[in-house]
Design an enzyme around this catalytic site. Structure first.
Site, PDB file in Angstrom:
ATOM      1  N   ARG A  29       0.808  -1.217   0.000  1.00 36.62           N
ATOM      2  CA  ARG A  29       0.000   0.000   0.000  1.00 36.62           C
ATOM      3  C   ARG A  29       0.849   1.278   0.000  1.00 36.62           C
ATOM      4  NH1 ARG A  29      -5.389  -0.324   2.204  1.00 36.62           N
ATOM      5  NH2 ARG A  29      -5.525   1.859   1.581  1.00 36.62           N
ATOM      6  N   HIS A  75      -7.551  -2.931  -7.712  1.00 32.98           N
ATOM      7  CA  HIS A  75      -7.276  -2.227  -6.445  1.00 32.98           C
ATOM      8  C   HIS A  75      -8.577  -2.024  -5.650  1.00 32.98           C
ATOM      9  CE1 HIS A  75      -4.371   0.009  -4.021  1.00 32.98           C
ATOM     10  NE2 HIS A  75      -5.306   0.914  -3.807  1.00 32.98           N
ATOM     11  N   TYR A 119     -16.024  14.768 -13.634  1.00 28.40           N
ATOM     12  CA  TYR A 119     -15.820  15.961 -14.464  1.00 28.40           C
ATOM     13  C   TYR A 119     -14.480  15.961 -15.194  1.00 28.40           C
ATOM     14  CZ  TYR A 119     -19.719  17.764 -11.702  1.00 28.40           C
ATOM     15  OH  TYR A 119     -20.928  17.931 -11.099  1.00 28.40           O
TER      16      TYR A 119
END
Length: 751
Positions: A29, A75, A119
């Site tokens: 991680r 993931h 967006y």
């Protein structure tokens, strides 16, 4: 099914599970791999974009699509971590070399967050596609199952440039953290090439190529002398300053323009810097600054500090470096995952790991290429032989019942069942010994391949194949040949993607500033019943005296350089610098006293506030709720520590009264059971602040001191100071100055 009970020590089970969790966070991680310099979330995101075909020369795709696909396939840790990694890889003010080409609002250098993933759009940057992902199809890295074993993902990307140094990395794992600064791509590539050619180079010799970190925000590293030790050990602190230019204005004035900032100032710290400069002006640490404005834009950083005419420019710059984040420290800890375990690495160690990885992937690449060329050569040789006996092959094909019969004849010379025109043809066919691959190629060959030009092209292609085989064998068999190939590739990447250095590296002396002491001027300290404190000018107080006295419980006249003593019921004394108290307008709200000193409103209540100078030449009278009293010289409270114990209290006791007292004064104690006792102040001894005091009044069971009143000026008192000489008890008025003076330790009179 029979139940299985595993008996084990609980502490051992917890220890094992915690270690498993810690290693999972460390390796999977938070920390980058030394080989490609990427954390798992970054690697998976880039690989998913590669799989989706979002190339640098293709249209952008919605970030939400990339995030969703990455989360579903590789993931499974939430979309915020994936989108956060995608955003950072597209921010040119955080990355030395951006790996993602972002389209839309991906945040700003001033700390503005990126727009929502629905967006924004993204695609791979060109360097990512060419230097990180281009050889994935050549089997140069291992592929491992994903979290649910439905997909395969690369264990590491075949990065051809030392990304761990170029882009750096920051991450917090369990019990460890990494902080690697970004470096200049061209310099790092030069260092790799130099180390390939001479593996005996030391860290200091490699610094001939890698001058130091190269932050995307520029700035000036001012402790060049510390860099050799940092690169040798992998840890240390880098001091970095912003770049400040001086511009001349009309009328002889000058202004400072900050065009580059220290890397740690990124984000919200720019706003904090502006506030810190304003605080320097408000606290009168400098009087040379007249205005500050942030004129930064997409073109770059531009923070303008206006100076008054005749200002000492160098002194102002030094003050900014010393008192604000215009000079900051970047902590280096070059920790990365190496061979499956976390390791703090030196500069040379990182480059050596990268070189070893390059030789490893180059070996796999050219082994696979050699294998492919050998297969191609085998087929080409078969086709060339076939052209020489094409009439025989056609006869075999026409005389065979099926493909399998024809293939057995081509490979093993088995002619059973095949109709030949002549015995001679059959004898020739029996001598054929093509390989399986050659036979398949012959059977699939189209007739137009027999055209003369096509045969010539086949011969030319065969010659190229033989040349490739010779070249690949030379690369695999000779270290120098493989090294030369790697070096040539690195030179191409440098030529294509290197940019000039942004951060200057130098040595500067430590900043020594002569702080101008603020001018001494009288102020009035005001604190309301909610604990909000502020100071105002005396003239402001005089204009608003009536409102100030009625709205505030403490009104203290002092000089702005003085200290205040805040005494609390728990026996603590907190020192407070008046210069730390906000100075401003009368109607300003002020700042909670908790934020100005160590006072904690949740655990204690302030009893009295004095100016330190006010009490130095007098004595303070202490009274607690259990009836203990003492006088203490005010000079004992002139200490350097911000918080001390002003008196010793028994368990459960607390201070109810602190006042400055004169030997002519008297004190009246009132208890919860309505007893009153009038004493002379001289009956209470002077003791040290560490003493507990003496019994001023004898209390009955469950009784305690509630109030104290100080009567000043002797026995013929007309008025007292706290609050008046006349009080009301049980519906009756009692004149305190008419009470009989009693001895210390007595019970007093009940009212």
């Amino acid at each position: 099914m029979e139940e299985q009970i595993i008996r084990t020590e609980y502490s051992e089970l917890m220890q094992k599970n915690y270690i498993d969790y810690a290693m999972s966070v460390i390796v999977s991680r938070a920390l980058p791999d030394v080989r490609d310099g990427l954390k798992p979330v970054q690697r998976r995101t880039l690989y998913d974009m590669y799989e989706l075909g979002i190339r640098y020369d293709k249209p952008y795709r919605k970030s939400a699509r990339i995030v969703g696909d990455t989360m579903g396939k590789y993931h499974p840790h939430g979309d915020s971590s994936i989108y956060g990694a995608l955003v950072v890889m597209a921010q040119d003010f955080k990355m030395g070399t951006v790996l993602v080409d972002g389209h839309g609002n991906f945040g700003s250098i001033e700390g503005d967050g990126a727009a929502a993933m629905r967006y924004t759009e993204a695609r791979l940057a060109r360097i990512t596609q060419e230097a990180f992902l281009s050889d994935l199809d050549k089997g140069v890295v291992n592929f491992v199952p994903n979290f649910d074993e439905t997909e395969k993902e690369p264990e590491v990307l075949p990065a051809r440039v030392p990304n761990l140094l170029i882009n750096g990395s920051e991450g917090i794992a369990v019990g460890m953290a990494t902080s690697i600064p970004p470096h200049n791509l061209g310099e790092v590539i030069d260092a790799v090439i130099a180390l390939i050619r001479n593996d005996a180079l030391t860290n200091e010799q490699l610094m001939k190529y890698v001058k130091g970190p190269d932050f995307p925000t520029g700035g000036i590293i001012v402790n060049k002398k510390d860099l050799p030790e940092i690169y040798r050990t992998g840890t240390g602190k880098i001091k970095i300053r912003g770049r400040v230019e001086v511009e001349e204005e009309k009328g002889g004035k000058q202004r400072l323009v900050i065009t580059q900032i220290p890397y740690p100032m990124l984000g919200a710290n720019i706003g904090k810097f502006l506030n810190d400069v304003a605080d320097l002006v408000e606290s009168k640490k400098t009087t040379d600054i007249t205005d500050i404005s942030n004129q930064s834009s997409k073109e770059g950083i531009r923070i303008v500090i206006e100076l008054k005419k005749g200002a000492d420019v160098q002194a102002v710059k030094n003050l900014l470096f010393k008192k604000t984040r215009l000079q900051d420290t970047y902590g280096v800890n070059m920790l990365a995952v190496s061979d499956g375990r976390p390791e703090t690495l030196s500069l040379k160690a990182i480059l050596e790991h990268h070189i070893d990885f390059q030789f490893e992937i180059a070996t796999k690449k050219y082994q696979n290429l050699l294998e492919a060329e050998n297969k191609k050569r085998e087929i080409q040789e078969g086709l060339i032989r076939a052209c020489d006996v094409i009439d025989l092959i056609i006869e075999i094909l026409r005389g065979s019942r099926d493909r399998e019969m024809a293939k057995k004849c081509l490979v093993y010379g088995i002619t059973d069942g095949i109709k030949f025109k002549t015995k001679k043809s059959q004898a020739q066919a029996a001598r054929l010994n093509f390989t399986q691959s050659q036979a398949d190629a012959i059977l699939e060959m189209r007739l137009y391949k027999l055209i003369g030009l096509e045969i010539d092209a086949l011969m030319n292609e065969h010659e190229k194949t033989l040349a490739n085989i010779a070249r690949y064998r030379d690369i695999l068999d000779n270290y120098d040949s493989m090294a030369q190939v790697i070096v040539e590739e690195l030179k191409e990447y440098k030529k294509e993607f290197a940019v000039p250095r942004k951060t200057q590296v130098t040595d500067e002396d430590d900043i020594i500033i002569e702080e101008k002491q603020p001018e001494d001027f009288p102020v009035v300290f005001l604190m309301d019943r909610f604990g909000y404190a502020r100071t105002v000018d005396e003239s402001v107080y005089e204009k608003n005296q009536e409102a100030a006295d009625s709205e505030n419980i403490y009104v203290i006249h002092a000089m702005n350089s003085e200290k205040l003593c805040v005494f609390t019921d728990s026996g603590q004394q907190h020192l407070l610098k008046l210069s730390d108290v906000p100075y401003g307008k009368f109607r300003d709200k002020g700042t909670p006293i908790d934020n100005l000193c160590n006072y904690d409103s949740k655990k204690e209540t302030f009893i009295q506030v004095f100016a330190l100078k006010q009490i130095l030449d007098t004595e303070l009278l202490f009274v607690t709720k259990t009836g203990m009293a003492k006088r203490v010289s005010g000079s004992e409270f002139d200490v350097s520590r911000r918080t001390i114990q002003s008196t010793r209290l028994a368990d459960g006791d607390e201070i109810v009264f602190i006042r400055m007292a004169d030997e002519k004064d008297q004190i009246v104690l009132r208890t919860k059971m309505s007893y009153l006792l009038r004493l002379k102040v001289t009956d209470i001894p002077v003791q040290k602040k560490a003493a507990a005091g003496v019994h001023a009044i004898r209390l009955g069971d469950s009784d305690e001191v509630e109030e104290c009143y100080l009567l000043t000026g002797g026995t013929d008192l007309g008025t007292g100071t706290d609050p008046a000489s006349e009080i009301e008890m049980n519906g009756k008025k009692v004149a305190l100055n008419r009470l009989r003076i009693a001895g210390r330790g007595t019970r007093g009179t009940k009212r």
